[in-house]
Enzyme design. Structure first.
Site, PDB file in Angstrom:
ATOM      1  N   ASP A  53      48.442  56.181  43.033  1.00  0.00           N
ATOM      2  CA  ASP A  53      47.830  57.175  42.167  1.00  0.00           C
ATOM      3  C   ASP A  53      46.410  56.675  41.877  1.00  0.00           C
ATOM      4  O   ASP A  53      46.146  55.468  41.960  1.00  0.00           O
ATOM      5  CB  ASP A  53      48.646  57.268  40.864  1.00  0.00           C
ATOM      6  CG  ASP A  53      47.935  58.047  39.790  1.00  0.00           C
ATOM      7  OD1 ASP A  53      47.726  59.256  39.994  1.00  0.00           O
ATOM      8  OD2 ASP A  53      47.580  57.448  38.755  1.00  0.00           O
ATOM      9  N   SER A  87      46.469  61.826  44.975  1.00  0.00           N
ATOM     10  CA  SER A  87      45.932  62.081  43.642  1.00  0.00           C
ATOM     11  C   SER A  87      45.727  63.562  43.359  1.00  0.00           C
ATOM     12  O   SER A  87      45.425  64.351  44.260  1.00  0.00           O
ATOM     13  CB  SER A  87      44.590  61.358  43.493  1.00  0.00           C
ATOM     14  OG  SER A  87      43.956  61.688  42.281  1.00  0.00           O
TER      15      SER A  87
HETATM   16  C1  LAC Z   1      46.119  61.293  39.637  1.00  0.00           C
HETATM   17  C2  LAC Z   1      46.301  61.412  38.154  1.00  0.00           C
HETATM   18  C3  LAC Z   1      47.610  61.949  37.782  1.00  0.00           C
HETATM   19  O1  LAC Z   1      45.272  60.525  40.110  1.00  0.00           O
HETATM   20  O2  LAC Z   1      46.176  60.177  37.555  1.00  0.00           O
HETATM   21  O3  LAC Z   1      46.842  61.990  40.353  1.00  0.00           O
END
Ligand code: LAC
Length: 218
Positions: free
Chosen positions: A8, A117
């Site tokens: 993430d 992300s």
């Molecule tokens: C992302 C957020 C949820 O990078 O932090 O997907």
């Protein structure tokens, strides 16, 4: 089996609170509350809009929506120029301190690295370029192509198909416990990066592993 390390971005690799810290003088003692509120609202908008099938509004737009709501709720006046400056800073977010060395170590060991992300392709490309980390990733997968946000299962499936791997070959790292639950539900080896020592939740979808810093990854 060699695992692919999928990360993430916001809150896991990149510190999303820096843009408002740059305006600490204007925000005063409300800085932390405003930044936390802005982040919470941003996430709420991603979930509600995806669940409801609302017209697409991307992560950059929702980031600004969350910021404006936080400022209004907390009664803080930030000039339009300052809001524009804060938004520009999302394109230059810096990684958490242990992140660059950790990613380089994983790469040096032959690891495959990727990002999955909610961020827009433009935001992710800009922040990775600014932090000098872009070359370490074989893929940076944005939800833009789907026009849906996490935790929609299609988002995680998009990551698997872009990387050409089965879910069980993915070690997925997130600081967001809800993202870890979704990755576990999708069949990944789920790692919760719990820097803050947050209380566990989603007991039916536990992380396979909990780390206090990404330095423990691998
Ligand atoms: C992302 C957020 C949820 O990078 O932090 O997907």
């Amino acid at each position: 089996m060699t695992m692919v390390h999928v990360f993430d971005a916001y809150g896991t690799l990149l510190d999303p609170h820096a843009p408002l810290r740059a305006h600490a003088a204007a925000l005063g003692p409300k800085l932390d509350a405003v930044s936390a509120h802005a982040r919470a609202k941003l996430l709420e908008y991603t979930w509600v809009r995806t669940l409801g099938g609302f017209p697409w509004r991307d992560f950059r737009a929702l980031t600004e929506d969350g910021l404006r709501h936080a400022l209004a709720v907390h009664g803080v006046a930030l000039s339009e120029a300052d809001i524009a400056d804060a938004m520009a800073r999302y394109d230059a977010l810096q990684p958490f301190p242990e992140v660059p060395d950790t990613l380089r170590r994983l790469r040096a060991g032959g690891g495959r690295l990727a990002i999955l992300s909610n961020g827009t392709e433009g935001m992710l490309a800009a922040a990775l370029s600014a932090s000098g980390l872009a070359d370490l990733f074989e893929a940076v997968v944005s939800v833009d192509a789907l026009a849906r946000f996490k935790t929609a299962p299609e988002v995680y499936a998009l990551g698997f198909s872009r990387l050409g791997v089965a879910p069980g070959e993915v070690a997925f790292y997130s600081s967001n416990r809800w993202d870890v639950a979704a990755a576990r539900n999708a069949g990944c080896h789920a790692v919760w990066v719990n820097r803050a020592g947050a209380v566990d939740e989603y007991a039916d979808l536990p992380p396979h592993r909990v780390v206090r810093s990404l330095a423990e990854a691998g």
